[in-house]
Every structure is written in structure tokens, then in C-alpha cells.
Design a protein around this motif. Structure first.
Motif, PDB file in Angstrom:
ATOM      1  N   UNK A 104       5.632   2.316  -7.483  1.00  0.00           N
ATOM      2  CA  UNK A 104       5.884   2.765  -8.850  1.00  0.00           C
ATOM      3  C   UNK A 104       7.334   3.214  -9.049  1.00  0.00           C
ATOM      4  N   UNK A 105       7.985   3.682  -7.981  1.00  0.00           N
ATOM      5  CA  UNK A 105       9.263   4.375  -8.107  1.00  0.00           C
ATOM      6  C   UNK A 105      10.477   3.532  -7.749  1.00  0.00           C
ATOM      7  N   UNK A 106      10.321   2.502  -6.914  1.00  0.00           N
ATOM      8  CA  UNK A 106      11.490   1.774  -6.412  1.00  0.00           C
ATOM      9  C   UNK A 106      11.865   0.636  -7.362  1.00  0.00           C
ATOM     10  N   UNK A 107      13.093   0.141  -7.197  1.00  0.00           N
ATOM     11  CA  UNK A 107      13.627  -0.891  -8.079  1.00  0.00           C
ATOM     12  C   UNK A 107      14.344  -1.959  -7.266  1.00  0.00           C
ATOM     13  N   UNK A 108      14.103  -3.211  -7.600  1.00  0.00           N
ATOM     14  CA  UNK A 108      14.942  -4.291  -7.092  1.00  0.00           C
ATOM     15  C   UNK A 108      16.092  -4.490  -8.065  1.00  0.00           C
ATOM     16  N   UNK A 109      17.159  -5.106  -7.574  1.00  0.00           N
ATOM     17  CA  UNK A 109      18.278  -5.409  -8.470  1.00  0.00           C
ATOM     18  C   UNK A 109      17.826  -6.305  -9.607  1.00  0.00           C
ATOM     19  N   UNK A 110      16.923  -7.227  -9.323  1.00  0.00           N
ATOM     20  CA  UNK A 110      16.432  -8.138 -10.361  1.00  0.00           C
ATOM     21  C   UNK A 110      15.681  -7.372 -11.453  1.00  0.00           C
ATOM     22  N   UNK A 111      14.884  -6.370 -11.065  1.00  0.00           N
ATOM     23  CA  UNK A 111      14.163  -5.570 -12.057  1.00  0.00           C
ATOM     24  C   UNK A 111      15.127  -4.777 -12.926  1.00  0.00           C
ATOM     25  N   UNK A 112      16.151  -4.210 -12.315  1.00  0.00           N
ATOM     26  CA  UNK A 112      17.137  -3.455 -13.081  1.00  0.00           C
ATOM     27  C   UNK A 112      17.925  -4.367 -14.014  1.00  0.00           C
ATOM     28  N   UNK A 113      18.273  -5.538 -13.518  1.00  0.00           N
ATOM     29  CA  UNK A 113      19.026  -6.483 -14.336  1.00  0.00           C
ATOM     30  C   UNK A 113      18.201  -6.934 -15.551  1.00  0.00           C
ATOM     31  N   UNK A 114      16.900  -7.116 -15.349  1.00  0.00           N
ATOM     32  CA  UNK A 114      16.033  -7.541 -16.447  1.00  0.00           C
ATOM     33  C   UNK A 114      15.827  -6.436 -17.478  1.00  0.00           C
ATOM     34  N   UNK A 115      15.902  -5.177 -17.040  1.00  0.00           N
ATOM     35  CA  UNK A 115      15.628  -4.050 -17.934  1.00  0.00           C
ATOM     36  C   UNK A 115      16.856  -3.616 -18.728  1.00  0.00           C
ATOM     37  N   UNK A 140      14.834   2.965 -18.540  1.00  0.00           N
ATOM     38  CA  UNK A 140      14.131   2.616 -17.310  1.00  0.00           C
ATOM     39  C   UNK A 140      12.776   3.302 -17.241  1.00  0.00           C
ATOM     40  N   UNK A 141      12.684   4.506 -17.792  1.00  0.00           N
ATOM     41  CA  UNK A 141      11.398   5.206 -17.803  1.00  0.00           C
ATOM     42  C   UNK A 141      10.384   4.442 -18.641  1.00  0.00           C
ATOM     43  N   UNK A 142      10.818   3.893 -19.756  1.00  0.00           N
ATOM     44  CA  UNK A 142       9.915   3.108 -20.593  1.00  0.00           C
ATOM     45  C   UNK A 142       9.440   1.862 -19.863  1.00  0.00           C
ATOM     46  N   UNK A 143      10.342   1.226 -19.109  1.00  0.00           N
ATOM     47  CA  UNK A 143       9.951   0.053 -18.325  1.00  0.00           C
ATOM     48  C   UNK A 143       8.974   0.457 -17.228  1.00  0.00           C
ATOM     49  N   UNK A 144       9.271   1.544 -16.548  1.00  0.00           N
ATOM     50  CA  UNK A 144       8.422   1.992 -15.441  1.00  0.00           C
ATOM     51  C   UNK A 144       7.048   2.415 -15.925  1.00  0.00           C
ATOM     52  N   UNK A 145       6.976   2.940 -17.133  1.00  0.00           N
ATOM     53  CA  UNK A 145       5.704   3.400 -17.678  1.00  0.00           C
ATOM     54  C   UNK A 145       4.689   2.265 -17.770  1.00  0.00           C
ATOM     55  N   UNK A 146       5.177   1.027 -17.872  1.00  0.00           N
ATOM     56  CA  UNK A 146       4.276  -0.127 -17.959  1.00  0.00           C
ATOM     57  C   UNK A 146       3.696  -0.514 -16.596  1.00  0.00           C
ATOM     58  N   UNK A 147       4.221   0.038 -15.519  1.00  0.00           N
ATOM     59  CA  UNK A 147       3.701  -0.261 -14.189  1.00  0.00           C
ATOM     60  C   UNK A 147       2.375   0.459 -13.960  1.00  0.00           C
ATOM     61  N   UNK A 148       1.648   0.023 -12.932  1.00  0.00           N
ATOM     62  CA  UNK A 148       0.431   0.725 -12.524  1.00  0.00           C
ATOM     63  C   UNK A 148       0.841   2.056 -11.892  1.00  0.00           C
ATOM     64  N   UNK A 149       0.373   3.140 -12.474  1.00  0.00           N
ATOM     65  CA  UNK A 149       0.806   4.466 -12.034  1.00  0.00           C
ATOM     66  C   UNK A 149       0.048   4.917 -10.786  1.00  0.00           C
ATOM     67  N   UNK A 150       0.644   5.800  -9.989  1.00  0.00           N
ATOM     68  CA  UNK A 150      -0.092   6.400  -8.861  1.00  0.00           C
ATOM     69  C   UNK A 150      -1.283   7.207  -9.368  1.00  0.00           C
ATOM     70  N   UNK A 151      -2.274   7.401  -8.498  1.00  0.00           N
ATOM     71  CA  UNK A 151      -3.452   8.170  -8.866  1.00  0.00           C
ATOM     72  C   UNK A 151      -3.128   9.634  -9.107  1.00  0.00           C
TER      73      UNK A 151
END
Length: 291
Positions: A106-117, A179-190
Motif C-alpha cells: 500500500x505504501x511503496x511506489x515504483x517510478x512508473x507509478x509516480x510518473x503515471x500519477x 499521491x494520497x488520492x492515487x494511493x487511496x484507490x489501492x487495497x488498504x491494509x486491514x
């Protein structure tokens, strides 16, 4: 000096959730880079107060260092109130380390993910500030992943991007929100949704410290709500505290010593911030019960 050094290194580290606020449970290395990604209420509650009191005490620190202390404290407060606040007034206990069976996903980022966001300019800024695909790289669990960490001081990073520290932070606030808005769409930790008396009391004390240090009455009011919940819901008819609350079961389990100690301290903190005598009276009553 030692306190300032430790807190600044933690604030810059990967143990700090730069996007959503708050701190992970511990670091698995000596650099504060790669955390065990679980977040605990008791850590964040006490760190909010620690960063706030450090901001108050360390008046000789540089403006950018004091800004970092304030940023960490208020980031924790925002995280606790956004992600862990329960309508009862209590606070949830923890977030798991993993999501979709992978620790830190949930917390880490690839360069590709950052570039897309982000647009190209913002991506280049983030790549420089957080040393993407360089020092921040962490590929043990996820290919090409980065645990966001600032490896240099705010002053040094600002010089590298030809900005003032204040200007750089303003840019980062804006980008972090994206980035928080993008991350919010991910599956969150329990979410561990039980409410523990002692930990909610620690959260109240942390909120009082932040509200006092930064003149934020809303934080003090939220702390008062938490203490009211403990006194009204977690005390039984004999004045004894219960240890845990869950909305499916209500209060249960006889209180432990840390429930009393932390709640008494929170009552006194709220009393000192509001001068409402009922909290001083409650602290004395709980002391007598504990003794």
C-alpha cells in the motif's frame, strides 16, 4: 541536540508515511529507511506529543527544522483523526503491514507509478527529493519499489531544486495530496478496529500537546471527546475502567494498570488545557480506584 537529531532523522525516514501522515511501528535497518509497515496507535499518539513538545522546547533550532517537527506532529494528528477516529470518541488500534498478502504494498511506489500519477515537472521533483530508484529503492518484496525517504536535510534538498525550504514544502504538500488520492484507490491494509482504553487516552494526551503547541483548539476538543468516552463508556458502575471497547460487544475486560495511568494522565492534560474541573476530579477518582 540528540533529541532534535533523532526526531529529524525519523521525520525524513521511510518509517514516516510522508503521503498519509503517521509512523510505522519500527525500522528494520539503522537508517530508518525500511519499516515494518504496521502502524500502531500507541506509537503515533506518543509521537504526536513528542514532536509537538520538541517544537515548543527547541526554539534555537533552524526554522526548517522546527517546521519539520511541526509537520510530523500535525501529520500524525491528521492521520489519527482521518483513519482511526470512531464516532464514540475512541480511536482504533492499528493498521496491518500488508495488503493483498504483500507487506508494504500500500505504501511503496515504483517510478512508473509516480510518473503515471504526476506531470513531468512534479515527477522530477519527487524523484530528486525522495531519491527514487536510487537510495530509496527497496526491491526485496516488490520489484522496482521505493520506500519514500528524504536522505538529505530540507535546506540541502531545497538548494538542489533551486527553491527555498518553505517553497519546496509548499510544493510537496500539493504533490503529496495528489499521491494520497492515487494511493487511496489501492487495497488498504486491514484495520484493527478494537478501541483500547490506554491507547485512546494516549491519543488524547498527544492531541492536547499538539493543540496547545500549535494553538489548534479543535485538537483539544477532540481530546476532550476521547476522554469523555473513556469516563462515560469505559467506567463501570463502581468507577472501574474496562480495558477494551468494540462496537459489536461494548466495553469488556477489567482495566489494566496502563488503562488507569494513561487515562489519569489524559484527564489531567485535558484539565490543564480547558480548566474544566470535572477532569481533575475524575483523575483523582481513578487514582483512588487504582490504589
Amino acid at each position: 541536540d540528540h533529541v532534535l537529531n533523532t526526531l529529524l532523522k525519523m521525520e525524513r525516514g521511510g518509517i514516516h508515511d510522508h503521503i498519509g501522515g503517521g509512523f510505522a511501528r519500527y525500522s528494520v535497518d539503522e537508517k530508518w529507511h525500511v519499516p515494518h509497515f504496521e502502524k500502531m496507535l500507541y506509537d503515533n499518539a506518543q509521537l504526536a506529543g513528542t514532536f509537538a513538545r520538541a517544537y515548543q522546547a527547541l526554539t534555537d533550532a533552524s526554522p526548517s527544522d522546527r517546521a519539520a517537527l511541526k509537520r510530523a506532529a500535525l501529520g500524525i494528528v491528521a492521520f489519527m483523526e482521518r483513519d482511526w477516529s470512531h464516532p464514540s470518541g475512541g480511536f482504533y488500534s492499528a493498521l496491518d503491514a500488508d495488503s493483498e498478502g504483500v507487506e508494504g504494498k500500500y505504501y511503496v511506489w515504483t517510478a512508473a507509478e509516480l510518473r503515471a500519477a504526476l506531470n513531468q515537472e512534479d515527477f522530477e521533483l519527487i524523484r530528486t527529493v525522495y531519491a527514487i530508484d536510487d537510495e530509496s529503492e527497496w526491491t526485496e518484496e516488490i520489484p522496482d519499489a521505493n520506500v519514500l525517504m528524504r536522505w538529505k536535510s530540507d535546506e540541502s534538498l531545497a538548494r538542489n531544486v533551486d527553491q527555498t525550504p518553505e517553497g519546496l514544502q509548499a510544493e510537496l504538500v500539493r504533490i503529496h495530496k495528489q499521491l494520497h488520492e492515487v494511493r487511496f484507490a489501492r487495497v488498504a491494509p486491514g484495520l484493527d478496529d478494537k478501541i483500547l482504553t490506554a491507547w485512546t487516552a494516549l491519543a488524547a494526551s498527544g492531541l492536547v500537546a499538539a493543540g496547545t503547541a500549535f494553538e489548534r483548539p479543535g485538537d483539544i476538543e477532540r481530546a476532550q471527546e476521547a476522554v469523555d468516552f473513556l469516563l462515560e463508556t469505559q467506567r463501570d458502575e463502581n468507577g472501574r475502567l474496562r480495558h477494551v471497547y468494540h462496537e459489536s460487544t461494548g466495553p469488556r475486560i477489567i482495566g489494566m494498570l496502563d488503562d488507569y495511568g494513561s487515562t489519569i494522565a489524559a484527564c489531567l492534560d485535558v484539565y490543564q488545557a480547558t480548566f474544566d474541573e470535572q477532569y481533575a476530579v475524575a483523575a483523582r477518582e481513578l487514582c483512588e480506584v487504582a490504589i
